[in-house]
Scaffold this motif. Structure first.
Motif, PDB file in Angstrom:
ATOM      1  N   TYR A   1     -28.006  49.938  13.751  1.00 19.97           N
ATOM      2  CA  TYR A   1     -27.460  51.224  13.317  1.00 19.97           C
ATOM      3  C   TYR A   1     -27.771  51.534  11.858  1.00 19.97           C
ATOM      4  N   SER A   2     -27.897  50.495  11.042  1.00 21.73           N
ATOM      5  CA  SER A   2     -28.250  50.702   9.636  1.00 21.73           C
ATOM      6  C   SER A   2     -28.621  49.352   9.037  1.00 21.73           C
ATOM      7  N   GLY A   3     -28.902  49.327   7.740  1.00 19.22           N
ATOM      8  CA  GLY A   3     -29.383  48.092   7.113  1.00 19.22           C
ATOM      9  C   GLY A   3     -28.379  46.947   7.183  1.00 19.22           C
ATOM     10  N   SER A   4     -27.101  47.255   6.975  1.00 15.43           N
ATOM     11  CA  SER A   4     -26.092  46.187   6.987  1.00 15.43           C
ATOM     12  C   SER A   4     -25.962  45.539   8.365  1.00 15.43           C
ATOM     13  N   PRO A   5     -25.817  46.333   9.439  1.00 19.19           N
ATOM     14  CA  PRO A   5     -25.805  45.710  10.766  1.00 19.19           C
ATOM     15  C   PRO A   5     -27.111  44.980  11.107  1.00 19.19           C
ATOM     16  N   ALA A   6     -28.235  45.425  10.547  1.00 20.15           N
ATOM     17  CA  ALA A   6     -29.500  44.713  10.796  1.00 20.15           C
ATOM     18  C   ALA A   6     -29.434  43.322  10.173  1.00 20.15           C
ATOM     19  N   ASN A   7     -28.897  43.235   8.969  1.00 18.65           N
ATOM     20  CA  ASN A   7     -28.770  41.919   8.340  1.00 18.65           C
ATOM     21  C   ASN A   7     -27.787  41.039   9.095  1.00 18.65           C
ATOM     22  N   GLN A   8     -26.709  41.661   9.559  1.00 17.34           N
ATOM     23  CA  GLN A   8     -25.733  40.907  10.340  1.00 17.34           C
ATOM     24  C   GLN A   8     -26.409  40.332  11.592  1.00 17.34           C
TER      25      GLN A   8
ATOM     26  N   GLY B   1     -28.512  41.611  -5.728  1.00 20.09           N
ATOM     27  CA  GLY B   1     -28.508  41.339  -4.293  1.00 20.09           C
ATOM     28  C   GLY B   1     -27.675  42.339  -3.503  1.00 20.09           C
ATOM     29  N   HIS B   2     -27.707  42.205  -2.158  1.00 23.47           N
ATOM     30  CA  HIS B   2     -26.930  43.117  -1.315  1.00 23.47           C
ATOM     31  C   HIS B   2     -25.684  42.405  -0.782  1.00 23.47           C
ATOM     32  N   LEU B   3     -24.654  43.204  -0.553  1.00 19.47           N
ATOM     33  CA  LEU B   3     -23.382  42.728   0.027  1.00 19.47           C
ATOM     34  C   LEU B   3     -23.574  41.762   1.194  1.00 19.47           C
ATOM     35  N   THR B   4     -24.507  42.136   2.075  1.00 20.28           N
ATOM     36  CA  THR B   4     -24.692  41.390   3.322  1.00 20.28           C
ATOM     37  C   THR B   4     -25.462  40.084   3.143  1.00 20.28           C
ATOM     38  N   HIS B   5     -25.814  39.755   1.892  1.00 18.11           N
ATOM     39  CA  HIS B   5     -26.520  38.494   1.621  1.00 18.11           C
ATOM     40  C   HIS B   5     -25.542  37.420   1.137  1.00 18.11           C
ATOM     41  N   GLY B   6     -24.255  37.610   1.435  1.00 20.80           N
ATOM     42  CA  GLY B   6     -23.294  36.558   1.104  1.00 20.80           C
ATOM     43  C   GLY B   6     -22.269  36.923   0.039  1.00 20.80           C
TER      44      GLY B   6
ATOM     45  N   GLY C   1     -34.516  39.860  -1.383  1.00 15.26           N
ATOM     46  CA  GLY C   1     -34.386  41.304  -1.264  1.00 15.26           C
ATOM     47  C   GLY C   1     -33.171  41.732  -2.059  1.00 15.26           C
ATOM     48  N   ALA C   2     -33.228  42.941  -2.597  1.00 10.65           N
ATOM     49  CA  ALA C   2     -32.175  43.362  -3.511  1.00 10.65           C
ATOM     50  C   ALA C   2     -32.089  44.872  -3.564  1.00 10.65           C
ATOM     51  N   THR C   3     -31.045  45.331  -4.213  1.00 13.69           N
ATOM     52  CA  THR C   3     -30.871  46.772  -4.387  1.00 13.69           C
ATOM     53  C   THR C   3     -31.201  47.200  -5.812  1.00 13.69           C
ATOM     54  N   ALA C   4     -31.346  46.235  -6.690  1.00  8.09           N
ATOM     55  CA  ALA C   4     -31.541  46.592  -8.100  1.00  8.09           C
ATOM     56  C   ALA C   4     -32.456  45.604  -8.792  1.00  8.09           C
TER      57      ALA C   4
ATOM     58  N   ALA D   1     -36.630  38.124   4.709  1.00  8.65           N
ATOM     59  CA  ALA D   1     -36.953  39.062   3.624  1.00  8.65           C
ATOM     60  C   ALA D   1     -36.353  40.424   3.983  1.00  8.65           C
ATOM     61  N   ASP D   2     -35.459  40.894   3.144  1.00 10.08           N
ATOM     62  CA  ASP D   2     -34.828  42.201   3.346  1.00 10.08           C
ATOM     63  C   ASP D   2     -35.586  43.196   2.458  1.00 10.08           C
ATOM     64  N   ILE D   3     -36.413  44.026   3.092  1.00 10.95           N
ATOM     65  CA  ILE D   3     -37.269  44.937   2.325  1.00 10.95           C
ATOM     66  C   ILE D   3     -36.732  46.375   2.366  1.00 10.95           C
ATOM     67  N   ALA D   4     -35.394  46.493   2.520  1.00 15.92           N
ATOM     68  CA  ALA D   4     -34.765  47.821   2.659  1.00 15.92           C
ATOM     69  C   ALA D   4     -35.287  48.812   1.616  1.00 15.92           C
ATOM     70  N   HIS D   5     -35.382  48.358   0.364  1.00 15.00           N
ATOM     71  CA  HIS D   5     -35.794  49.275  -0.702  1.00 15.00           C
ATOM     72  C   HIS D   5     -37.289  49.549  -0.706  1.00 15.00           C
ATOM     73  N   GLU D   6     -38.089  48.485  -0.546  1.00 17.14           N
ATOM     74  CA  GLU D   6     -39.533  48.598  -0.790  1.00 17.14           C
ATOM     75  C   GLU D   6     -40.358  48.908   0.456  1.00 17.14           C
TER      76      GLU D   6
ATOM     77  N   THR E   1     -35.221  45.774   7.419  1.00 18.37           N
ATOM     78  CA  THR E   1     -35.411  46.921   6.530  1.00 18.37           C
ATOM     79  C   THR E   1     -34.558  48.099   6.981  1.00 18.37           C
ATOM     80  N   THR E   2     -34.194  48.937   6.048  1.00 17.57           N
ATOM     81  CA  THR E   2     -33.652  50.240   6.403  1.00 17.57           C
ATOM     82  C   THR E   2     -34.849  51.150   6.645  1.00 17.57           C
ATOM     83  N   THR E   3     -34.591  52.303   7.267  1.00 16.81           N
ATOM     84  CA  THR E   3     -35.688  53.253   7.463  1.00 16.81           C
ATOM     85  C   THR E   3     -35.529  54.488   6.575  1.00 16.81           C
ATOM     86  N   HIS E   4     -34.420  54.558   5.815  1.00 15.08           N
ATOM     87  CA  HIS E   4     -34.106  55.800   5.086  1.00 15.08           C
ATOM     88  C   HIS E   4     -34.372  55.747   3.592  1.00 15.08           C
ATOM     89  N   LYS E   5     -34.940  54.660   3.082  1.00 18.90           N
ATOM     90  CA  LYS E   5     -35.170  54.592   1.641  1.00 18.90           C
ATOM     91  C   LYS E   5     -36.630  55.001   1.366  1.00 18.90           C
ATOM     92  N   THR E   6     -37.453  54.095   0.806  1.00 19.66           N
ATOM     93  CA  THR E   6     -38.827  54.534   0.504  1.00 19.66           C
ATOM     94  C   THR E   6     -39.622  54.858   1.774  1.00 19.66           C
TER      95      THR E   6
HETATM   96  C1  LIG Z   1     -29.631  49.598   1.338  1.00 18.89           C
HETATM   97  C2  LIG Z   1     -29.722  48.134   1.582  1.00 18.89           C
HETATM   98  C3  LIG Z   1     -29.145  47.546   2.711  1.00 18.89           C
HETATM   99  C4  LIG Z   1     -28.152  48.214   3.620  1.00 18.89           C
HETATM  100  O1  LIG Z   1     -28.395  49.364   4.179  1.00 18.89           O
HETATM  101  P1  LIG Z   1     -27.239  50.317   4.752  1.00 18.89           P
HETATM  102  O2  LIG Z   1     -28.014  51.197   5.617  1.00 18.89           O
HETATM  103  O3  LIG Z   1     -26.611  50.957   3.566  1.00 18.89           O
HETATM  104  O4  LIG Z   1     -26.256  49.471   5.506  1.00 18.89           O
HETATM  105  C5  LIG Z   1     -29.390  46.198   2.938  1.00 18.89           C
HETATM  106  N1  LIG Z   1     -30.118  45.475   2.085  1.00 18.89           N
HETATM  107  C6  LIG Z   1     -30.638  45.995   0.967  1.00 18.89           C
HETATM  108  C7  LIG Z   1     -31.423  45.132   0.061  1.00 18.89           C
HETATM  109  C8  LIG Z   1     -30.458  47.339   0.674  1.00 18.89           C
HETATM  110  O5  LIG Z   1     -30.965  47.842  -0.447  1.00 18.89           O
END
Ligand SMILES: *Cc1c(COP(=O)(O)O)cnc(C)c1O
Length: 431
Positions: A91-98, A120-125, A168-171, A194-199, A220-225
């Motif tokens: 459904y989104s990046g967080s559930p994908a990591n889960q 780092g991201h919330l879902t990485h611990g 993988g990270a958000t910042a 490897a969480d490539i949500a951003h890149e 990865t998320t599909t809604h960022k880059t």
């Molecule tokens: C944005 C992001 C996510 C989570 O995506 P959501 O769709 O907000 O749940 C996971 N990992 C990283 C590194 C992100 O930047």
């Protein structure tokens, strides 16, 4: 195009949000503007259909066309990222990591990822997240200068022998050494995710290195880059998936990651996939396979470099001294302004950005010492290096003169001029 929403309150709020997007400089690095084609696919009849399961193996009838849509998305993602297997249902990046963790680690086992306050991201611990409540979490940081500390990652891995190591990270404004991270993970028999949500978009365009061939699992998320709808994908290599059949004991889990991942997503964690989202992902991937997308991704990088250089020229300090991707972290410590106030002041002049902790931040996360800036959304609108120079100057000026009402007014005007030059969804109207 006029979209009819016969509910005045809702239509007005949607129209106001559209105007806000049009009239501000969107610099949150995780945001983007999808194409009208992606918007159309997202607003499609796919939302009406239940399709638990996978193409050819559904628990509901009438899925022959949903199967086509999901297969389009899967085949395009496989081609774009050169991987054997893709699950497009999270459904989104967080559930994908889960799901990725759930696929390879049992509750109570150890996972390791980058600390939230270091990018780092919330879902990485992170401690309040499921990833630290259901699993044992070990967190790594950066070095003092903001760069990843591979020696620390290796020594923590040797000490705790985690089942999963995330990167993988958000910042984090720099690239990852995927071969080295894979070597560290595999030396302790951990799965490397490897969480490539951003890149993702930059990797798809092949302008920064890909973790494919190094990471065991890629989320990865599909809604960022990548510039698709809000959604996510999990990718891996391995034997064909048999999602309805659990692995038997003599099957090697490492060779059967497709099955483990598919089973973790459904029935492990989710029910019916969001088929309208899948359709929009298929559309976005088709766009990402075109040569224009490579040009777009290259421009994101050029814009980020131009903006970073300009902020530095204006005397601002950037964590790690610059950027190799689409984002940068401005260190506010020497400007006499905190992150919370900087975010507010930028917002007041029409520049949308977010406050962010910086490595070894001495302030509280709620009011940290940094501001995070990114170029993907502005690049989608058509902004180029020349405008980045102007924007860099505006940002530096407002941060240095955050108490001056006249300067605020002057910058507000410049922002209006800039956004007026690059219309966003010019035909769209909700009423
Ligand atoms: C944005 C992001 C996510 C989570 O995506 P959501 O769709 O907000 O749940 C996971 N990992 C990283 C590194 C992100 O930047």
């Amino acid at each position: 195009m006029q979209i009819s929403i016969p509910d005045p309150k809702l239509a007005q709020s949607l129209q106001k949000e559209l105007e806000r997007q049009r009239q501000t400089l969107e610099m949150i690095p995780s945001e983007n503007f999808v194409s009208p084609a992606v918007l159309n696919a997202l607003g499609s009849v796919g939302t009406n259909k239940y399709s638990e399961g996978y193409p050819g193996q559904r628990y509901y009838g009438g899925n022959q066309f949903i199967d086509e849509i999901e297969n389009l998305a899967r085949e395009r993602a496989k081609k774009l990222f050169s991987v054997d297997h893709v699950n497009v249902q999270p459904y989104s990046g967080s559930p994908a990591n889960q799901a990725a963790i759930f696929a390879v680690a049992n509750p109570g086992e150890t996972i390791m990822g980058m600390h939230l306050f270091y990018g780092g991201h919330l879902t990485h611990g992170w401690n309040v997240n499921f990833s630290a409540r259901y699993y044992k979490s070990v967190q790594y940081t950066t070095k003092k200068d903001g760069w990843l500390n591979y020696e620390q990652i290796e020594s923590l891995a040797k000490k705790h022998r985690p089942k999963v190591i995330f990167c993988g990270a958000t910042a984090y404004p720099r690239l990852y050494d995927y071969p080295l991270l894979a070597k560290i993970a595999h030396s302790v028999d951990a799965y490397f995710i490897a969480d490539i949500a951003h890149e993702a978009g930059l990797i798809a365009a092949k302008i920064i290195p890909s973790p494919v061939g190094h990471a065991d699992i890629i989320t990865t998320t599909t809604h960022k880059t990548l510039r698709g709808p809000r959604g996510a994908m999990i990718m891996c290599n391995g034997k064909e998936s048999h999602p309805l059949k659990p692995l038997s004991e003599n099957e090697n889990p490492r060779k059967n990651l497709p099955t483990l991942i598919d089973r973790a997503v459904f029935p492990g964690l989710q029910g019916g996939p969001h088929n309208h989202t899948t359709a929009a992902i298929a559309m976005a991937l088709e766009e990402a396979l075109k040569p224009e997308f490579k040009t777009y991704a290259e421009q994101i990088l050029k814009n980020a470099k131009a903006l970073a250089q300009n902020l530095i020229d204006e005397g601002l300090e950037l964590v790690t001294g610059g950027t190799d991707n689409h984002l940068m972290l401005v260190k506010l410590t020497n400007l006499g302004i905190g992150g919370k106030q900087a975010e507010t002041v930028l917002n007041e002049v029409g520049i949308t950005a977010n406050k962010n902790t910086i490595p070894f931040d001495e302030r509280k996360p709620y009011d940290p010492s940094g501001i995070r800036l990114g170029t993907p959304a502005l690049t989608s609108r058509g902004f180029k290096e020349d405008e980045m120079k102007i924007i860099g100057k505006l940002i530096a000026k407002i941060l240095k003169n955050h108490e001056s009402e006249t300067i605020k007014q002057e910058i507000k005007k410049s922002v209006k001029e800039l956004t007026g030059k690059y219309p966003l969804y010019p035909e769209l109207e909700y009423n």
